[in-house]
Scaffold this motif. Sequence first.
Motif: not given
Length: 951
Positions: A558, A589, A591, A626, A629
Motif C-alpha cells: 500500500k 492480497r 485488502d 467482503d 472491498l
Amino acid sequence: MSPMVTGGAAAGDGEDGGLVGRASERRRLDELLAAADQGRGGALVIRGAAGVGKTALLEYCCARADGMRVLRAKGVPFEAELPFSALYELARPLLESLDELPTQQADALRATFAIGGAGPVNRLAAYVATLSLLATVAERAPVLCLVDDAHWIDHASAEALLFTARRLLADRVAIVFAARDASSFDAPGLPELPLSGLTSDSGLRLAMRSGLGRRAAAELVAATAGNPLALIELPAILTEAQRQGRAPLEHPLPVADRIERAFLAEARNLPEATRQALTICAVSEASALALLDQALKVEGLDLGVLDPAVDAGLIGVRGQEVTFRHPLVRAALHSAVGPGQRRSAHLAIAAVLTGADEMDRRAWHLAAAATGPDEEAAALLAETAERAQRRGGVVAEARAYERAARLTPDPERRASRLYGAVRAWTNAGSGVHAMALADELLALTQRGDLRCQIKALQVHLAQQHGGTDTVDETYLAEAEAYARTDPVSAGKMMSAAVNQCWPRLDVAGMLSVCTRAMELISGTAGTAGASDTAHASDTAHAWDITQAAHASAATWPKGPIRLAAAQVLAGLPGGAALARDCVTACGNRADGSAAELAEVLCWLEDYDTARSLLEREIGEARAANDVFLLAYALTRLAGLEYRTGRLHAAYRAATEAVLIAEQVGLPAQRANALAMLALVEALLGEEAQALARVDSCRLLMPPGFRDIEARIRYAHGMSAVVAARWTDAVTDLEWIRSAQLRGGITEPGWLPVTGNLAEAYAHLSRPDQAADLVRQLDAGTGRITTRAAVARVQGLIAAERGLDDAFATALAACDPAVLPLERARTLLCYGQRLRRAKRRRDARRQLHAALPLFEAIGAQGWARRCRAEINATGRQTPSRDDHATGQLTVQERQIALHAAEGLTNRQIATRIFLSPKTVEYHLGNIYRKLNLRSRPELIRYLSRPAPSELD
C-alpha cells in the motif's frame, strides 16, 4: 384476575380472527396474504404503542394463513446482543432446505447460525442467503413470516429481514413486522400500517366485556385513547365505584405506567419465592423450562414456586416453554426489583449456561451482574466478540468488545479491546461512534504501535464520513515522534495521511507524506522531521526513496502504491515503473491494494494488467463476502471498462458497486460509486438518468471533497459532450482542469478532461483555445488516448484543404480493437467536417462507419447524433429496433446485461441481491419490451462483437 390475552390483543366478540373492530387493518393484511399466495411478495410494518393490538393482528394473520407456511420470531430485549438470534428463531424450521441453496450462501447461514460453515461471514452474505432461503422454500408453498416486537430483535437479524423484505416481488413470501413507535426499528422503504387505539364503539364493547358499566367504559376508552390492553387490564385496579361509573377516573392516565402497575399489583399478592422466581424468568432471555429449573435450583427454588404466577395469569406454560402474558409484564417485573436481586438472578442464570453454544449468553449475564471491573466477564465477552465476527454479526461484535473494554481492569488490555470495538463499529458503518471511542482510546494508552494504528484509522474514518481536516502539523509531528521507537508503524500512520490529501486534490501533500512514509519504513532518512521532506525533490534522494519503495512493496504494497500514484499524478519519472513493480506483491492480497494499483495502471493505460488485478481482487472479495472491498474494486473496474469502450460491462460493474455501497452506507463510498455510474450512463447516452445520479451524488457528497466534485462534474460534463451541449461541457471541464492544475495533477489519464475540452472549444468555433490545449496535450505523456484526442481535435480545427490528412492521422491513432469509442468519435467528427464542407457522399461513408461502432459499444447518445448527421446528408437512417434498451428500467437493464454475460438466474440473483423468481419476472418484462423470445436471443442481442466499418 384479568383474563389471559396474547400480546395485548383485544378479546374476541365473534368478529373475524377474534378481533374487536380493525376492519381496515384486517383488509390490508388480507390483501398482503392474498398477493403472496398469488406470487406477489411483500412486507408490512405494523407500528404502534405498547398494548395497542399489534400482536393481535399478527395472530389474525396466522389464523388467515391457510395453506401458508408460517414462520415466527419475537424480539426479546436480552437477546439484542446476540447476532442473528431472531433470524435463527425464524429460520430454524427451514434449515433442512439449506442444501438447496448455492454452496456459498448455505455456508454463510451455517456460519451465521454457528451450526457449521466456514467463517468469517460478511453480514451481506447472510442477508442474501436469507432471501434465497425464503424464496426457495416459497416455491413449494407460500411463506408468511411474523416478527413480533421487532424493536427488540438484534441488529443483524433486523438488517437481514429488512433487506429481504425490500426485495420481495415475484416470490410467494409475506413478512409482517410488529414494532413500537421507536427509532430502534427503522424500516425505510417498507409500507407501514400505523396502529392507534380502537374506535369509540369498538373500545366501548371491549371495555364493557371487562366488567365496566357503559359510562365507566366510555370514560376509560377516552382516557386510554382506545388502547386494547389498557381496556382489558386497567379495570382490575379500579375501585368498584369507578368500574360502575359512580366515581371519576384519575387524570391524566399514563397508559403504559398504569398497565405496568396493574401487573405489579397482581405480582405483589404472590408469595416471596414466586416473585423471586419471576425475577429470574424476567431476567433470563431463555424460556425453556429445563434451563429455568436449573437456574431456580441455584437459588434454592424449584419450578413449583411458579404455579401461583400461572394461576394469576402473569405467565403461561406452552409445551416446554414459559411465556409472559405480555412483554410489559416481563418489563415491569424486571424494573421493579432492586439491583441486588437482579444481579443475583443474572448470576443464577450464568451459572447454568455452561454449554459450548451458550457461552455468549453466559458472557452477557456475567457482564450484567458485574458491579465493577471484572476480567472473567470481560474475557468471555471478548471471546463472544470474536465469535460474532466469524458469524458476521458486526454490531454484536462491536458491542461485545466495547462492553468487554469497560469491564477490563488492566489499562493496556482495555485499550486492545477498545480498539477491537473501534474497528468493529467502523465495519458496522457507525463511524461517528467509532471516532468517539478512538478519542477515548488515545486518552487511555501510550503504546506507540496502537496509537499509530488508531490514528491511521481515524484518518480513514474521517475521509469516509466527510472529514478533511484530521491531518495537521500535530498529526505529522506525532508520527515523527513514534518513528524513534517504531518506524514501521509510524510510517504507516504517515502514509494514512494520504486519505486527507486525496479529497483536496493535493498532490504535493500526497508526495510529501508518501515520501516520508517510505523514508520511515525503509530507514532511508533516519528520523528526520516531516518538514525535511523538501529534499525529496533532490534526484539522488528521490532515487533512493523509490528504490526503498520497490524493496518494501513485497511486505506492504500500500505504501509504495500510494507513492507511485502521487508520482504518476505529478508527472515524476519513476512512478510508472514503481507501480508496475508492485503488481506481483498484490497477487496474494485482498485488502484493496490491487484495486488501488489497478486505478494507477488505468491512468498509465496498462489495461490488461489492471484487469488481471481487479478480476483477482473482485473474485477474492466475492469468496470472502467482503462487501467493502467489493464496492471499492467494482467502482474501479467500471472505470477500466469505460476507458476501453466496454460500456455495458462498465454499467454492470457500476450498478453493482452502487447497490453494495447503499448497503454499506458510507457517504464517500456511495458518492464515488454514484459518480461512476452517472459517468457510464452519460456515455451510454442516458442523459436523464445520468443527471439524476449527479443530483443524488451531490446530496451525498461531503463538503470539501474536490475529488468527488471533479468526478461529478466530469459525469455532468461528458453528458453535455455526448449531447453536443458544448457550452455546458466547457463549464464543467474547465472547472476540473483548474482543479487539476491547482492540485498539481499533470497526468492526463486521471480524468481525460483536456481532450474533451479542446473538442468542445473546436465545436464552439474557438480554434485558438482548442489549439492551445492541443499543444499542452501534445507535450505530455504520449498516452494513446491522448494522442487520439489530439489528432481528432487537430482534424476539427484543420483548414479544409488539410482535412483528409488530419483525420487520416487521427484514425491511425485509435485502433478500433483498443479504443473503439475514440475511433467512433473520430469518425463522427470526420463526417461532420465533411458534411459542412458539402462532401456529403464522403461524409456518409465516415458516418456509416461510426454508427455500428457506437451501437455495438452501447453509446446510444453518440449514435443518435450520428444518425442525425446522416439524415442531414439527405439519407434517412431509421433508429434500430434492436437497440431499444432505453425502454428497460435500471434493474431490468442490469439483469439483461448479466444474462448476456452468460449468468444463470440464480447467479444473477446472487450478484444483484434478488431472488431467482424475481430475476425470472424481470426477464419476462425484458423479452416483452425488446421483442425477444429467449435467453439466447437476448445474449446475441447484447453480446454481438463490434461490426466492421465496411459492413
